[in-house]
Design an enzyme around this catalytic site. Structure first.
Site, PDB file in Angstrom:
ATOM      1  N   GLY A  25      36.928  41.461  39.974  1.00 58.01           N
ATOM      2  CA  GLY A  25      36.966  39.995  39.961  1.00 58.01           C
ATOM      3  C   GLY A  25      36.661  39.437  41.336  1.00 58.01           C
ATOM      4  O   GLY A  25      37.320  38.505  41.807  1.00 58.01           O
ATOM      5  N   ALA A  26      35.613  39.993  41.985  1.00 61.07           N
ATOM      6  CA  ALA A  26      35.360  39.646  43.394  1.00 61.07           C
ATOM      7  C   ALA A  26      34.426  38.455  43.554  1.00 61.07           C
ATOM      8  O   ALA A  26      34.072  38.106  44.677  1.00 61.07           O
ATOM      9  CB  ALA A  26      34.806  40.863  44.128  1.00 61.07           C
ATOM     10  N   ASN A  27      34.024  37.816  42.452  1.00 63.00           N
ATOM     11  CA  ASN A  27      33.100  36.678  42.597  1.00 63.00           C
ATOM     12  C   ASN A  27      33.832  35.363  42.802  1.00 63.00           C
ATOM     13  O   ASN A  27      33.207  34.325  42.978  1.00 63.00           O
ATOM     14  CB  ASN A  27      32.202  36.557  41.362  1.00 63.00           C
ATOM     15  CG  ASN A  27      32.994  36.287  40.098  1.00 63.00           C
ATOM     16  OD1 ASN A  27      33.603  37.214  39.574  1.00 63.00           O
ATOM     17  ND2 ASN A  27      33.021  35.062  39.629  1.00 63.00           N
ATOM     18  N   GLY A  29      37.806  33.212  43.989  1.00 62.09           N
ATOM     19  CA  GLY A  29      39.205  33.162  44.402  1.00 62.09           C
ATOM     20  C   GLY A  29      39.660  34.279  45.333  1.00 62.09           C
ATOM     21  O   GLY A  29      39.030  34.570  46.350  1.00 62.09           O
ATOM     22  N   GLY A  31      39.775  37.517  44.919  1.00 60.14           N
ATOM     23  CA  GLY A  31      38.903  38.693  44.991  1.00 60.14           C
ATOM     24  C   GLY A  31      37.761  38.469  45.967  1.00 60.14           C
ATOM     25  O   GLY A  31      37.422  39.360  46.763  1.00 60.14           O
ATOM     26  N   SER A 145      51.996  38.985  39.868  1.00 56.64           N
ATOM     27  CA  SER A 145      52.291  37.565  40.066  1.00 56.64           C
ATOM     28  C   SER A 145      53.796  37.411  40.155  1.00 56.64           C
ATOM     29  O   SER A 145      54.550  38.217  39.574  1.00 56.64           O
ATOM     30  CB  SER A 145      51.773  36.782  38.860  1.00 56.64           C
ATOM     31  OG  SER A 145      52.394  35.508  38.794  1.00 56.64           O
ATOM     32  N   TYR A 170      50.807  35.773  29.500  1.00 58.11           N
ATOM     33  CA  TYR A 170      50.459  35.987  30.914  1.00 58.11           C
ATOM     34  C   TYR A 170      51.592  36.718  31.628  1.00 58.11           C
ATOM     35  O   TYR A 170      51.361  37.700  32.344  1.00 58.11           O
ATOM     36  CB  TYR A 170      50.175  34.649  31.614  1.00 58.11           C
ATOM     37  CG  TYR A 170      49.774  34.815  33.068  1.00 58.11           C
ATOM     38  CD1 TYR A 170      48.572  35.425  33.420  1.00 58.11           C
ATOM     39  CD2 TYR A 170      50.600  34.371  34.099  1.00 58.11           C
ATOM     40  CE1 TYR A 170      48.203  35.594  34.749  1.00 58.11           C
ATOM     41  CE2 TYR A 170      50.231  34.526  35.436  1.00 58.11           C
ATOM     42  CZ  TYR A 170      49.033  35.138  35.755  1.00 58.11           C
ATOM     43  OH  TYR A 170      48.669  35.310  37.079  1.00 58.11           O
TER      44      TYR A 170
HETATM   45  N1  LIG Z   1      45.993  31.983  42.128  1.00 62.39           N
HETATM   46  C1  LIG Z   1      47.286  32.194  41.993  1.00 62.39           C
HETATM   47  O1  LIG Z   1      48.136  31.329  42.285  1.00 62.39           O
HETATM   48  C2  LIG Z   1      47.771  33.493  41.463  1.00 62.39           C
HETATM   49  C3  LIG Z   1      49.154  33.676  41.334  1.00 62.39           C
HETATM   50  C4  LIG Z   1      49.631  34.884  40.882  1.00 62.39           C
HETATM   51  C5  LIG Z   1      48.753  35.912  40.581  1.00 62.39           C
HETATM   52  N2  LIG Z   1      47.424  35.723  40.691  1.00 62.39           N
HETATM   53  C6  LIG Z   1      46.530  36.831  40.333  1.00 62.39           C
HETATM   54  O2  LIG Z   1      45.483  36.930  41.257  1.00 62.39           O
HETATM   55  C7  LIG Z   1      44.370  37.575  40.643  1.00 62.39           C
HETATM   56  C8  LIG Z   1      43.089  36.865  41.032  1.00 62.39           C
HETATM   57  O3  LIG Z   1      43.084  35.566  40.474  1.00 62.39           O
HETATM   58  P1  LIG Z   1      42.516  34.285  41.225  1.00 62.39           P
HETATM   59  O4  LIG Z   1      43.664  33.393  41.463  1.00 62.39           O
HETATM   60  O5  LIG Z   1      41.655  34.668  42.354  1.00 62.39           O
HETATM   61  O6  LIG Z   1      41.665  33.614  40.039  1.00 62.39           O
HETATM   62  P2  LIG Z   1      40.113  33.348  39.857  1.00 62.39           P
HETATM   63  O7  LIG Z   1      39.543  32.595  40.995  1.00 62.39           O
HETATM   64  O8  LIG Z   1      39.980  32.763  38.486  1.00 62.39           O
HETATM   65  O9  LIG Z   1      39.504  34.808  39.867  1.00 62.39           O
HETATM   66  C9  LIG Z   1      39.730  35.706  38.815  1.00 62.39           C
HETATM   67  C10 LIG Z   1      38.618  36.716  38.801  1.00 62.39           C
HETATM   68  O10 LIG Z   1      38.837  37.602  37.686  1.00 62.39           O
HETATM   69  C11 LIG Z   1      37.619  37.662  36.965  1.00 62.39           C
HETATM   70  N3  LIG Z   1      37.778  38.015  35.564  1.00 62.39           N
HETATM   71  C12 LIG Z   1      38.352  37.302  34.574  1.00 62.39           C
HETATM   72  N4  LIG Z   1      38.233  37.961  33.407  1.00 62.39           N
HETATM   73  C13 LIG Z   1      37.555  39.102  33.675  1.00 62.39           C
HETATM   74  C14 LIG Z   1      37.084  40.176  32.895  1.00 62.39           C
HETATM   75  N5  LIG Z   1      37.247  40.208  31.574  1.00 62.39           N
HETATM   76  N6  LIG Z   1      36.437  41.173  33.494  1.00 62.39           N
HETATM   77  C15 LIG Z   1      36.224  41.157  34.817  1.00 62.39           C
HETATM   78  N7  LIG Z   1      36.617  40.167  35.627  1.00 62.39           N
HETATM   79  C16 LIG Z   1      37.269  39.141  35.040  1.00 62.39           C
HETATM   80  C17 LIG Z   1      37.011  36.278  37.120  1.00 62.39           C
HETATM   81  O11 LIG Z   1      35.661  36.286  36.741  1.00 62.39           O
HETATM   82  P3  LIG Z   1      34.936  34.895  36.279  1.00 62.39           P
HETATM   83  O12 LIG Z   1      34.691  34.116  37.531  1.00 62.39           O
HETATM   84  O13 LIG Z   1      33.684  35.362  35.602  1.00 62.39           O
HETATM   85  O14 LIG Z   1      35.894  34.189  35.363  1.00 62.39           O
HETATM   86  C18 LIG Z   1      37.238  36.078  38.598  1.00 62.39           C
HETATM   87  O15 LIG Z   1      36.296  36.790  39.339  1.00 62.39           O
HETATM   88  C19 LIG Z   1      44.677  37.603  39.139  1.00 62.39           C
HETATM   89  O16 LIG Z   1      45.085  38.896  38.767  1.00 62.39           O
HETATM   90  C20 LIG Z   1      45.837  36.634  39.003  1.00 62.39           C
HETATM   91  O17 LIG Z   1      46.681  36.950  37.912  1.00 62.39           O
HETATM   92  C21 LIG Z   1      46.906  34.533  41.130  1.00 62.39           C
END
Ligand SMILES: NC(=O)c1ccc[n+]([C@@H]2O[C@H](COP(=O)([O-])OP(=O)(O)OC[C@H]3O[C@@H](n4cnc5c(N)ncnc54)[C@H](OP(=O)(O)O)[C@@H]3O)[C@@H](O)[C@H]2O)c1
Length: 299
Positions: A25-27, A29, A31, A145, A170
């Site tokens: 998921g490196a594209n 947030g 990642g 999380s 979730y």
């Molecule tokens: N942000 C927060 O406050 C928060 C809090 C607690 C935990 N987290 C955890 O942090 C991690 C990263 O999340 P983020 O906040 O950076 O969110 P994000 O910006 O939405 O990034 C999530 C990434 O996961 C990818 N993804 C989603 N479904 C996928 C699939 N089926 N196969 C491969 N990649 C997939 C997304 O791809 P697309 O761009 O194509 O959708 C995107 O690259 C997650 O595990 C999340 O649960 C985040």
């Protein structure tokens, strides 16, 4: 005793020249920020994206040595194809995730959040393990999380067939991340593996997560929260960067933000909720995960 840490920042990442990282998921947030900081510090980064176009657009702005490969964690065939193409990896960052989506299913028919956040990463880690074990000082970092605290595993209705709640699904998936990473730690130790398993969570960080998954009021709440409460992704990524690179990190540790009930701040050692440390539940989840994915994970 949880040991106090200085205010660690990305500038403290040691030189990673010669080390290869896989970041899921490196594209977007966390990642993307993780890939950026690793690349800045000399790492070779395999950025995975389910949509290669999005991946390439994200990678275009990064310094250093990055490459984009396609990986859809909601499709076990994609996971197997991706894993088969990785020849070298020292660190796997299980970062990708979806949050609070309406009821949906993966390609193999699992509930989407457990399927993507846990089962996809379980299969990926199992399939990449031989490559990781041959790497140098290998680490698996799993991003959970703070909401894991509200989770439990409903073994009688794992796919939420009987009743579905976006928030419960979730929390279950993020609780599963903790059970998995701690069970992986126990199994790596028992096997005398050179690899370590570490957990991180980013507190509350403004990313696409809060708006791409939820719909209706949950999405509106996410938008407002991102504006008013969330920390910047530069801060949010520090916990997983610490877990992935800091010297002295031990297997089984969990890093999260130091301030405001672990919602923001610099990384510190945190504790998982007690129920997520239960080895029997973790063993059961491991066995169910092997069965559901069809991927045996023997160490
Ligand atoms: N942000 C927060 O406050 C928060 C809090 C607690 C935990 N987290 C955890 O942090 C991690 C990263 O999340 P983020 O906040 O950076 O969110 P994000 O910006 O939405 O990034 C999530 C990434 O996961 C990818 N993804 C989603 N479904 C996928 C699939 N089926 N196969 C491969 N990649 C997939 C997304 O791809 P697309 O761009 O194509 O959708 C995107 O690259 C997650 O595990 C999340 O649960 C985040």
């Amino acid at each position: 005793m949880l040991r106090p840490m200085t205010k660690w920042t990305a500038a403290d990442i040691p030189d990673q020249t010669g080390r290869t990282f896989v970041v899921t998921g490196a594209n977007s947030g966390l990642g993307l920020e993780t890939a950026r900081r690793l690349a800045e510090h000399g790492a070779q980064v395999i950025m995975t994206a389910r949509d290669p176009e999005k991946g390439r657009a994200a990678a275009a702005g990064l310094p250093g040595s990055v490459e984009v490969r396609t990986l859809d964690l909601a499709d076990l065939e994609s996971v197997a194809r991706f894993a088969a193409g990785v020849e070298r990896a020292d660190v796997l960052v299980n970062n990708a995730g979806v949050m609070m989506t309406p009821r949906r299913a993966t390609a193999q028919g699992f509930e989407l959040q457990l399927g993507t956040n846990h089962l996809g990463h379980f299969a990926l880690t199992a399939l990449l393990y031989p490559v990781l074990a041959a790497g140098s000082a290998p680490r698996v970092v799993t991003v959970s999380s703070g909401l894991h605290r509200r989770g439990r595993i409903d073994f009688d209705d794992l796919g939420a067939e009987r009743s579905y709640s976006p928030t419960r699904a979730y929390a279950q998936s993020k609780f599963a991340n903790v059970l998995f990473a701690l069970e992986l730690d126990r199994r790596l130790r028992a096997a005398g593996s050179p690899a370590i398993s570490v957990l991180a969570h980013p507190g509350y960080t403004a990313t696409n997560l809060q708006t791409s998954g939820p719909t209706g009021l949950l999405s509106l709440g996410g938008r407002i929260g991102n504006l008013l409460l969330a920390q910047h992704v530069r801060m949010g990524a520090l916990d997983q960067l610490y877990a992935a690179t800091a010297p002295g990190v031990q297997s089984g540790e969990f890093y999260g933000p130091a301030n405001l009930s672990e919602s923001r701040g610099h990384p510190k050692l945190v504790r998982p909720v007690r129920s997520a440390t239960d080895p029997d539940t973790a063993r059961r989840l491991w066995e169910v995960s092997e069965k559901l994915t069809g991927v045996p994970f023997a160490l």
